[in-house]
Design an enzyme around this catalytic site. Structure first.
Site, PDB file in Angstrom:
ATOM      1  N   GLU A 156      11.244 107.622  57.991  1.00 48.21           N
ATOM      2  CA  GLU A 156      10.439 108.115  56.634  1.00 48.21           C
ATOM      3  C   GLU A 156       9.096 108.995  57.052  1.00 48.21           C
ATOM      4  O   GLU A 156       8.793 109.885  56.076  1.00 48.21           O
ATOM      5  CB  GLU A 156      10.037 106.981  55.670  1.00 48.21           C
ATOM      6  CG  GLU A 156      11.474 106.762  55.045  1.00 48.21           C
ATOM      7  CD  GLU A 156      11.095 105.593  53.874  1.00 48.21           C
ATOM      8  OE1 GLU A 156      10.108 105.297  53.511  1.00 48.21           O
ATOM      9  OE2 GLU A 156      12.105 105.015  53.362  1.00 48.21           O
ATOM     10  N   HIS A 190      19.047 104.816  56.603  1.00 47.07           N
ATOM     11  CA  HIS A 190      18.161 105.723  56.947  1.00 47.07           C
ATOM     12  C   HIS A 190      18.818 106.342  58.330  1.00 47.07           C
ATOM     13  O   HIS A 190      18.419 107.313  58.638  1.00 47.07           O
ATOM     14  CB  HIS A 190      16.949 105.112  57.253  1.00 47.07           C
ATOM     15  CG  HIS A 190      15.886 104.841  56.134  1.00 47.07           C
ATOM     16  ND1 HIS A 190      16.278 103.791  55.209  1.00 47.07           N
ATOM     17  CD2 HIS A 190      14.865 105.328  55.698  1.00 47.07           C
ATOM     18  CE1 HIS A 190      15.234 103.784  54.431  1.00 47.07           C
ATOM     19  NE2 HIS A 190      14.355 104.744  54.719  1.00 47.07           N
TER      20      HIS A 190
HETATM   21  N1  DGL Z   1      18.006 101.640  53.688  1.00 45.49           N
HETATM   22  C1  DGL Z   1      17.782 100.193  53.632  1.00 45.49           C
HETATM   23  C2  DGL Z   1      19.065  99.673  54.460  1.00 45.49           C
HETATM   24  O1  DGL Z   1      20.043 100.333  54.333  1.00 45.49           O
HETATM   25  C3  DGL Z   1      16.679  99.875  54.754  1.00 45.49           C
HETATM   26  C4  DGL Z   1      15.449 100.102  54.233  1.00 45.49           C
HETATM   27  C5  DGL Z   1      14.854  98.891  53.802  1.00 45.49           C
HETATM   28  O2  DGL Z   1      14.266  98.050  54.683  1.00 45.49           O
HETATM   29  O3  DGL Z   1      14.183  98.952  52.550  1.00 45.49           O
HETATM   30  O4  DGL Z   1      19.092  98.670  54.770  1.00 45.49           O
END
Ligand code: DGL
Length: 269
Positions: A156, A190
């Protein structure tokens, strides 16, 4: 009775789930997407089970109010923590999907994979959900997992495909249990952005599973089976966030390739 013209609701703790929304919009261009990123509570990876279940329920209610025919939890952490409770909460008001089951199915069906590594947030890894589901699907499969807490915030912050991100990735993947794996699961939405760096670490010798194409194909299959595939889209996608900053909008562009405007919806106020 659900109708094919209703939108698909997709949610995540923030903007990482846009990698999944992007894959869904490419594979199913006729579907209208309502995305909700809970940027007010980011990251979910460090939150308690109860907190993630509570957030997920409220977001599901928002997506139901938006008349979604299918709700996709585009977050591994929320899929691990809240899929079962959401299933009860939503009942037959909409179809519900998580990002873990389609990944497990794809891996279990790939007979070339004997030993697997799994990386994700603390919440996902400590739940042990991938190991449990993989063991049930293919008992002979060996799997080891590691919480890679820095990676989501690193991505990010714009650190991917560069020497800093590669160094952090290398240091995580040096984990002894990962040395002789033949597959790696990117158990965080991500991580498709660092897929190339992970492949590079293993000199492209292992198979990497991420939640883009696997999930969009699974969504297509579920909609087809339920006779809910939209044949023509008349409305634009909408992307809501619970907390807005210009930097979220900038970052959103790295996760979603099409035109994207974030709308602030203060769900918690
Ligand atoms: N995108 C989230 C996942 O797939 C992780 C990001 C977060 O820790 O909020 O677990």
């Amino acid at each position: 009775m659900l109708q094919s013209t209703q939108p698909i609701g997709i949610f995540d703790s923030g903007i990482g789930g846009l990698t999944v929304a992007n894959a869904v919009s490419m594979a199913l261009p006729n579907e209208e997407i309502i995305y909700f990123g809970d940027t007010a509570h980011l990251p979910y990876g460090d939150k308690s089970l109860e907190a993630v279940q509570g957030y997920s329920e409220k977001i599901a209610d928002f997506l139901l109010e938006k008349n979604c025919k299918l709700i996709l939890i585009a977050c591994n952490t929320a899929s691990a923590a809240a899929y079962e409770t959401l299933k009860k909460h939503i009942g037959n008001r909409a179809l519900l999907m998580n990002v873990i089951d389609p990944m497990v199915e794809a891996i279990a069906n790939d007979s070339s994979i004997k030993k697997l590594g799994i990386i994700g947030t603390k919440g996902t890894i400590s739940s042990g959900i991938y190991e449990q589901k993989l063991k049930a699907a293919r008992p002979s499969l060996e799997a080891s997992s590691l919480a890679t807490a820095l990676l989501a915030s690193m991505i990010e912050a714009g650190f991917y495909n560069n020497s800093v991100s590669q160094a952090i990735i290398n240091s995580y993947l040096a984990y002894p249990d990962f040395q002789d794996v033949d597959g790696m699961v990117l158990a965080c939405t991500h991580y498709p952005l660092i897929r190339k760096e992970i492949e590079f670490f293993y000199h492209n010798r292992i198979k990497v599973f991420d939640s883009t194409d696997i999930i969009s194909s699974a969504v297509k299959k579920v909609l087809t089976e339920n006779n809910l595939l939209n044949t023509s889209r008349s409305k634009a996608h909408h992307f809501f966030v619970s907390d807005f900053t210009p930097s979220f909008e900038q970052t959103a562009r790295i996760f979603f390739k099409g035109e994207i405007v974030l709308e602030h919806f203060p769900l918690w106020e």
